[in-house]
Design an enzyme around this catalytic site. Structure first.
Site, PDB file in Angstrom:
ATOM      1  N   GLU B  29       0.793  -1.372   0.006  1.00 29.80           N
ATOM      2  CA  GLU B  29       0.107   0.093  -0.089  1.00 29.80           C
ATOM      3  C   GLU B  29       0.926   1.397   0.005  1.00 29.80           C
ATOM      4  O   GLU B  29       1.645   1.308   0.903  1.00 29.80           O
ATOM      5  CB  GLU B  29      -0.709   0.076   1.087  1.00 29.80           C
ATOM      6  CG  GLU B  29      -1.901  -1.145   0.944  1.00 29.80           C
ATOM      7  CD  GLU B  29      -2.474  -1.547   2.508  1.00 29.80           C
ATOM      8  OE1 GLU B  29      -2.285  -1.053   3.516  1.00 29.80           O
ATOM      9  OE2 GLU B  29      -3.182  -2.653   2.311  1.00 29.80           O
ATOM     10  N   GLU B  71      -4.997  -6.773   1.897  1.00 27.94           N
ATOM     11  CA  GLU B  71      -3.791  -7.551   2.516  1.00 27.94           C
ATOM     12  C   GLU B  71      -3.858  -9.117   2.297  1.00 27.94           C
ATOM     13  O   GLU B  71      -2.846  -9.631   1.836  1.00 27.94           O
ATOM     14  CB  GLU B  71      -3.507  -7.167   3.986  1.00 27.94           C
ATOM     15  CG  GLU B  71      -2.655  -6.072   4.324  1.00 27.94           C
ATOM     16  CD  GLU B  71      -3.964  -4.807   4.614  1.00 27.94           C
ATOM     17  OE1 GLU B  71      -5.051  -5.244   4.547  1.00 27.94           O
ATOM     18  OE2 GLU B  71      -3.582  -3.925   4.920  1.00 27.94           O
ATOM     19  N   PHE B  94       1.898  -2.411   8.887  1.00 29.45           N
ATOM     20  CA  PHE B  94       2.293  -2.695  10.285  1.00 29.45           C
ATOM     21  C   PHE B  94       1.715  -4.241  10.656  1.00 29.45           C
ATOM     22  O   PHE B  94       1.178  -4.703  10.131  1.00 29.45           O
ATOM     23  CB  PHE B  94       1.147  -2.003  11.160  1.00 29.45           C
ATOM     24  CG  PHE B  94       1.343  -0.216  11.415  1.00 29.45           C
ATOM     25  CD1 PHE B  94       2.044   0.134  12.275  1.00 29.45           C
ATOM     26  CD2 PHE B  94       1.184   0.704  10.131  1.00 29.45           C
ATOM     27  CE1 PHE B  94       2.425   1.611  12.602  1.00 29.45           C
ATOM     28  CE2 PHE B  94       1.435   1.847  10.352  1.00 29.45           C
ATOM     29  CZ  PHE B  94       2.014   2.415  11.268  1.00 29.45           C
ATOM     30  N   ALA B  95       2.838  -4.746  11.281  1.00 32.29           N
ATOM     31  CA  ALA B  95       2.808  -6.280  11.434  1.00 32.29           C
ATOM     32  C   ALA B  95       1.432  -6.681  12.099  1.00 32.29           C
ATOM     33  O   ALA B  95       0.919  -7.815  11.739  1.00 32.29           O
ATOM     34  CB  ALA B  95       4.001  -6.634  12.387  1.00 32.29           C
ATOM     35  N   ASP B  96       0.871  -5.668  12.941  1.00 30.29           N
ATOM     36  CA  ASP B  96      -0.338  -5.958  13.571  1.00 30.29           C
ATOM     37  C   ASP B  96      -1.432  -6.302  12.554  1.00 30.29           C
ATOM     38  O   ASP B  96      -2.512  -7.097  12.554  1.00 30.29           O
ATOM     39  CB  ASP B  96      -0.859  -4.621  14.085  1.00 30.29           C
ATOM     40  CG  ASP B  96       0.130  -3.904  15.036  1.00 30.29           C
ATOM     41  OD1 ASP B  96       0.150  -3.973  16.301  1.00 30.29           O
ATOM     42  OD2 ASP B  96       1.128  -3.471  14.445  1.00 30.29           O
ATOM     43  N   PHE B  97      -1.238  -5.917  11.188  1.00 26.09           N
ATOM     44  CA  PHE B  97      -2.242  -6.278  10.266  1.00 26.09           C
ATOM     45  C   PHE B  97      -2.170  -7.783   9.693  1.00 26.09           C
ATOM     46  O   PHE B  97      -2.943  -8.039   8.725  1.00 26.09           O
ATOM     47  CB  PHE B  97      -2.185  -5.214   8.990  1.00 26.09           C
ATOM     48  CG  PHE B  97      -2.166  -3.842   9.459  1.00 26.09           C
ATOM     49  CD1 PHE B  97      -2.723  -3.340  10.610  1.00 26.09           C
ATOM     50  CD2 PHE B  97      -1.633  -2.810   8.454  1.00 26.09           C
ATOM     51  CE1 PHE B  97      -2.554  -2.129  10.873  1.00 26.09           C
ATOM     52  CE2 PHE B  97      -1.801  -1.575   8.714  1.00 26.09           C
ATOM     53  CZ  PHE B  97      -2.164  -1.210   9.760  1.00 26.09           C
ATOM     54  N   HIS B 140      -1.347  -1.127  16.467  1.00 23.78           N
ATOM     55  CA  HIS B 140      -0.361  -0.728  15.697  1.00 23.78           C
ATOM     56  C   HIS B 140       1.077  -0.731  16.394  1.00 23.78           C
ATOM     57  O   HIS B 140       1.885  -0.163  16.038  1.00 23.78           O
ATOM     58  CB  HIS B 140      -0.648   0.725  15.440  1.00 23.78           C
ATOM     59  CG  HIS B 140      -1.395   1.141  14.149  1.00 23.78           C
ATOM     60  ND1 HIS B 140      -2.664   0.796  14.017  1.00 23.78           N
ATOM     61  CD2 HIS B 140      -1.146   1.758  12.685  1.00 23.78           C
ATOM     62  CE1 HIS B 140      -3.333   0.999  12.942  1.00 23.78           C
ATOM     63  NE2 HIS B 140      -2.467   1.533  12.312  1.00 23.78           N
TER      64      HIS B 140
HETATM   65  C1  LIG Z   1      -5.850  -3.776   7.626  1.00 22.09           C
HETATM   66  C2  LIG Z   1      -5.140  -2.252   7.485  1.00 22.09           C
HETATM   67  N1  LIG Z   1      -4.216  -2.060   6.498  1.00 22.09           N
HETATM   68  C3  LIG Z   1      -3.822  -0.872   6.254  1.00 22.09           C
HETATM   69  C4  LIG Z   1      -3.805   0.039   7.145  1.00 22.09           C
HETATM   70  C5  LIG Z   1      -3.225   1.551   7.086  1.00 22.09           C
HETATM   71  N2  LIG Z   1      -4.048   2.554   6.778  1.00 22.09           N
HETATM   72  C6  LIG Z   1      -4.873   3.282   7.715  1.00 22.09           C
HETATM   73  S1  LIG Z   1      -5.818   4.414   7.171  1.00 22.09           S
HETATM   74  C7  LIG Z   1      -5.612   3.803   5.649  1.00 22.09           C
HETATM   75  C8  LIG Z   1      -6.271   4.425   4.406  1.00 22.09           C
HETATM   76  C9  LIG Z   1      -7.774   4.086   4.579  1.00 22.09           C
HETATM   77  O1  LIG Z   1      -8.377   5.091   3.545  1.00 22.09           O
HETATM   78  P1  LIG Z   1      -9.867   5.125   3.560  1.00 22.09           P
HETATM   79  O2  LIG Z   1     -10.610   3.740   4.009  1.00 22.09           O
HETATM   80  O3  LIG Z   1     -10.305   5.811   2.206  1.00 22.09           O
HETATM   81  O4  LIG Z   1     -10.129   6.182   4.791  1.00 22.09           O
HETATM   82  P2  LIG Z   1      -9.780   7.435   4.816  1.00 22.09           P
HETATM   83  O5  LIG Z   1      -8.343   7.558   5.521  1.00 22.09           O
HETATM   84  O6  LIG Z   1      -9.873   8.328   3.644  1.00 22.09           O
HETATM   85  O7  LIG Z   1     -10.740   8.159   5.863  1.00 22.09           O
HETATM   86  C10 LIG Z   1      -4.518   2.692   5.678  1.00 22.09           C
HETATM   87  C11 LIG Z   1      -3.888   2.102   4.410  1.00 22.09           C
HETATM   88  C12 LIG Z   1      -4.617  -0.047   8.377  1.00 22.09           C
HETATM   89  N3  LIG Z   1      -4.713   0.869   9.359  1.00 22.09           N
HETATM   90  N4  LIG Z   1      -5.240  -1.644   8.417  1.00 22.09           N
END
Ligand SMILES: Cc1ncc(C[n+]2csc(CCOP(=O)(O)OP(=O)(O)O)c2C)c(N)n1
Ligand SMILES: [Mg+2]
Lengths: 322, 340
Positions: B29, B71, B94-97, B140
């Site tokens: 990502e 993921e 993040f490894a948590d994912f 996280h």
């Molecule tokens: C399972 C997982 N993958 C990746 C992330 C990292 N991450 C946090 S917010 C985000 C983007 C989210 O985008 P969106 O759903 O459009 O929400 P917005 O931030 O625009 O409100 C990512 C990739 C995460 N927290 N959890």
């Protein structure tokens, strides 16, 4: 517009509360005293407000990492929220969760969520409980455009349709998943088309227009409460600031941000409409504004002057008993 | 040699190896720094932590692949591609994912070699960020390496220095089995001398951080750094500490640890992860059975408590083993007198 004067005042108050709270979070975060990350809701106020005005404390919502607006719209106290964001002892989660985990089960707020796609299955579960317990409650999952690509979200939508559950999937399409644009990350024409493919009514609205969101949500809630199953609502929204506070936003043109702030401010759009129809007066807005400014200021001051959790709490509450 | 941060060393490892092997790709990502949107084409950043900076510009969209937030598909695609000709690096931010994509790692990639009768393993690397320290809260901040180390078929790497990070990552990319490469978010800014060319560090070879005669301290990942600081403090009290950084948990270099215990007779293990079924327990149990006759004090496990990682900064600081705690615990075992 079938809203009473009181409803309109309430709607504006909630949107303004979110705006002022988030703007303040932004400046406070920049001072470097706030732990973790904050993801601001500015620009999306009309969505949480238009959705949650149809809900009571027995209805549940599942939120996201960008959850402050959802919490406020669902009735969480800004003092309790500020305390949690600063990880204080008296915060909603006793300082254990922070910004990305604010939860208030007494208000039907099942938690902000730091796992993208984490909450839609939980909202489906809340809807299953409501259906089983026959208490007429509904559940709402707030989902980002980026989160719409997560397998958990697909599974949650299908299960909701199969079990005909009283759940509403509210997509907040702000155009970005972190740094990646939706024109790249979503393979379908749009989120709405994809949702309808799962076999549920799916609509798209302007997420900067409180009235548009409020209208479609009314129908979705009626459908859910009368046992006709889930609905998907895609709200086209705009994210005013970075993905997280401090994000330099190199992936986004400067003019985009300027234009949306100038032309697509949900609070201004609301105000224009209401003033045009002479449903509220300018002084009322000003009155609300100053009340909110004070409320938020008090909340931040309280949080800053409150103690962190005692060290003895580190190992508490992993289980009820162990 | 160039002085660089651990962050830069990781980027450099990917860059040099991608130049050498056209079958290496990177998926994740925002690894290309944000495709689509209003920013126009071209690289904007190197992911949320800047770890992939410059790679999209050099290798293009065919090899630096920005993915949706999916993921399971990322991990599964890396596993599938690794069976069919590529050497993918999959980034799990993040490894948590791992929670949302574990099947593709655990039931799929990890088991191919054995389950398919040694036709092929999965030559893929999962690069992922671990660790507490920034107040990011329970989802996280975890140091989840023991969960991966528990799984037959996976190799697990926990680098501490920029030099090790580069050499171990290149080894991971060249390895013919799936490797979980754990990057501690509090180590990204650590600096060190790193060779410019490609080099590898063999898995299962620990690094003796400093030599000593009184107590052996094994520090996993970032904990090796804290143990080294504790050793400096303890040396002033006349306690000579040998610090060992295992570098890889699976495989694990027990020989170096056992040799050290033979000399010191005392063992402490510092582990940022939770204590139950942990890597600290694993090391302690092997030491108890294989170095029984050398041990002159109880084995000491210095770990996080059996709790999630709290967000509050004071609780988080108490959660992670500290230099002070290491000093106190090591002092205790070095003063231990057997009653028999
Ligand atoms: C399972 C997982 N993958 C990746 C992330 C990292 N991450 C946090 S917010 C985000 C983007 C989210 O985008 P969106 O759903 O459009 O929400 P917005 O931030 O625009 O409100 C990512 C990739 C995460 N927290 N959890
Ligand atoms: Mg988004």
């Amino acid at each position: 517009m079938q809203l009473s004067r009181d409803d309109l005042r309430e709607a504006y108050t909630t949107m303004k509360r979110i705006r002022v709270f988030e703007e303040r979070m932004r400046t406070e975060f920049q001072k470097g005293e706030m732990p973790g990350f904050v993801h601001l809701y500015c620009g999306q106020e009309a969505i949480a407000t238009g959705v949650c005005m149809h809900l009571s404390n027995t209805d549940n919502i599942g939120s996201t990492h960008r959850g402050h607006g959802h919490c406020i719209a669902k009735g969480c106290d800004v003092k309790d929220m500020a305390l949690e964001i600063y990880c204080r002892e008296d915060g909603l989660c006793k300082g254990k969760g922070g910004s990305m985990h604010i939860a208030d089960l007494s208000k039907g707020m099942l938690g902000a969520n730091a796992i993208v796609g984490g909450s839609p299955p939980l909202a489906v579960g809340a809807a299953l409980a409501a259906k089983t317990l026959k208490n007429k409650a509904v559940a709402v999952a707030f989902i980002g455009d980026g989160a719409s690509n997560q397998g958990t979200v697909f599974e949650a939508m299908n299960l909701a349709v199969v079990l005909k559950l009283p759940v509403i999937f509210v997509y907040e399409n702000n155009g970005y998943a972190e740094f990646t644009g939706i024109d790249y990350h979503c393979g379908a024409v749009d989120i709405t088309t994809r949702s309808s493919g799962f076999g549920m009514p799916a609509v798209k609205v302007d997420g900067t227009d409180f009235f548009a969101v409020h209208d479609v949500m009314r129908e979705a809630v009626e459908r859910a409460r009368s046992g006709d199953g889930p609905t998907s609502i895609e709200c086209e929204a705009l994210r005013w600031y970075g993905h997280y506070e401090g994000d330099p936003q190199a992936y986004r043109s400067k003019t985009e941000v300027k234009e949306i702030k100038a032309n697509k401010d949900p609070l201004e759009i609301f105000k224009q409409k209401v003033l045009e129809k002479e449903l509220m007066e300018n002084v009322e807005f000003e009155e609300i504004n100053s009340l909110i400014e004070k409320e938020v200021d008090d909340a931040i001051k309280l949080a800053l002057n409150s103690p962190l959790p005692p060290l003895s709490s580190l190992e508490e509450n992993v289980y009820e008993s162990y | 040699m160039t002085k660089m941060t651990l962050r830069e060393a990781i980027t450099d490892a990917m860059r040099v190896e991608m130049r050498l092997d056209p079958n290496v790709i990177l998926l994740g990502e925002d690894v290309a720094g944000g495709r689509g949107g209003s920013g126009g084409e071209g690289e904007k950043s190197g992911g949320v932590m800047g770890l992939t900076a410059g790679l999209y510009t050099e290798f293009g969209a065919e090899r630096i692949i920005d993915t949706p937030i999916s993921e399971s598909a990322i991990m599964g695609a890396a596993a599938g591609a690794s069976l069919t000709g590529l050497r993918p690096i999959a980034e799990l931010m993040f490894a948590d994912f791992f929670g949302v994509c574990f099947d593709q790692i655990y039931n799929q990639a990890a088991k191919f070699r054995y389950m398919f009768g040694n036709q092929k393993g999965a030559p893929m690397v999962i690069r992922t960020m671990i660790g507490a320290g920034v107040g990011a809260g329970p989802q996280h901040s975890q140091a989840v390496y023991p969960i991966f180390a528990h799984i037959p078929g996976l190799k697990v790497v926990v680098p501490t220095t920029p030099y090790d990070a580069k050499g171990l990552l290149i080894q991971a990319i060249r390895d013919n089995d799936p490797v979980i490469f754990c990057e501690h978010k509090m180590l990204f800014a650590e600096e060190g001398e790193v060779p410019d060319e490609a080099y590898t560090i063999e898995f299962g070879k620990a690094r003796v951080v400093c030599e000593g005669n009184d107590v052996t301290v094994v520090g996993i990942g970032r904990m090796a750094l804290l143990a080294e600081k504790a050793a400096v403090i303890l040396s002033k009290e006349g306690i000579s500490v040998e610090v060992i950084d295992p570098r890889t948990l699976s495989p694990f270099d027990m020989d170096t640890v056992l040799d050290s215990i033979e000399k010191t007779g005392r063992l402490a293990v510092v582990d940022e992860s939770t204590p139950i079924c942990s890597y600290a327990s694993e090391i302690a149990s092997i030491a108890a059975s294989e170095a029984f006759s050398s041990l002159r004090a109880p084995i000491c496990k210095i770990t996080a408590p059996h709790t999630p990682v709290p967000a509050a900064p004071n609780l988080e600081a108490a959660y992670v083993p500290s230099v002070e705690r290491i000093v106190a615990e090591v002092r205790k075992i070095s003063n231990y007198k057997s009653k028999i």
